[in-house]
Design an enzyme around this catalytic site. Structure first.
Site, PDB file in Angstrom:
ATOM      1  N   CYS A  36       0.844  -1.191   0.000  1.00  0.00           N
ATOM      2  CA  CYS A  36       0.000   0.000   0.000  1.00  0.00           C
ATOM      3  C   CYS A  36       0.883   1.246   0.000  1.00  0.00           C
ATOM      4  CB  CYS A  36      -0.871  -0.036   1.263  1.00  0.00           C
ATOM      5  SG  CYS A  36      -1.881   1.414   1.565  1.00  0.00           S
ATOM      6  N   GLY A  37       0.373   2.323  -0.519  1.00  0.00           N
ATOM      7  CA  GLY A  37       1.109   3.579  -0.468  1.00  0.00           C
ATOM      8  C   GLY A  37       1.381   4.044   0.953  1.00  0.00           C
TER       9      GLY A  37
END
Length: 159
Positions: A36-37
């Site tokens: 995930c970012g």
């Protein structure tokens, strides 16, 4: 109404764990993902865990694959990733659903006790954070974009 610390969860190894293990502590419960970012927040979460651990604070991580399939690994892969890439030492649990009909009772309760913006219940993305007081009550929800270091004053107020 029972405390959050009365709920049972699954450990990463599949065994049952009562959150009463952390009764009397300030907790930060986070739904996590490895791809995930926001994944670099593991570093900040670990920093909080180490900074406040001796004062009765714990971070508890719950991997979730409901958002963009960003947590595809099994428990062993997740544990290896967390420990080797981010040196995570706080407890990580089995994957959970946080929304929908299969949402884990812990996250059902967290969403009820600490709703999001405008009273919304659903969790919007990975790395949503819930701050729990020593009595096992959710006192605040933080959006995924809120960096762990921004929580220090709220954590200190509960310690």
């Amino acid at each position: 109404m029972t405390a959050i610390t009365d709920i049972e969860v699954r450990a990463a190894d599949g065994g049952s764990v009562g959150l009463d293990t952390w009764r009397g502590k300030v907790l930060l419960i986070v739904n996590t993902a490895s791809k995930c970012g926001f994944t670099p927040q593991y570093e900040g979460l670990e920093e909080l865990h180490r900074r406040y651990g001796d004062r009765g604070f714990e971070v508890l991580g719950f991997p979730c694959n409901q958002f963009g399939a960003q947590e595809p690994g099994d428990a062993a892969e997740i544990a290896t990733f967390c420990s080797t890439v981010y040196d995570v030492t706080f407890p990580m649990f089995a994957k959970v659903d946080v929304n929908g009909p299969a949402a884990h009772p812990l996250f059902q309760r967290l969403k009820e006790d600490a709703p999001g913006v405008l009273g919304s219940r659903g969790i919007k993305w990975n790395f949503t954070k819930f701050l729990i007081d020593r009595d096992g009550k959710a006192v605040r929800r933080y959006a995924p974009s809120v960096r762990p270091d921004a929580l220090t004053s709220d954590i200190e107020a509960l310690l």
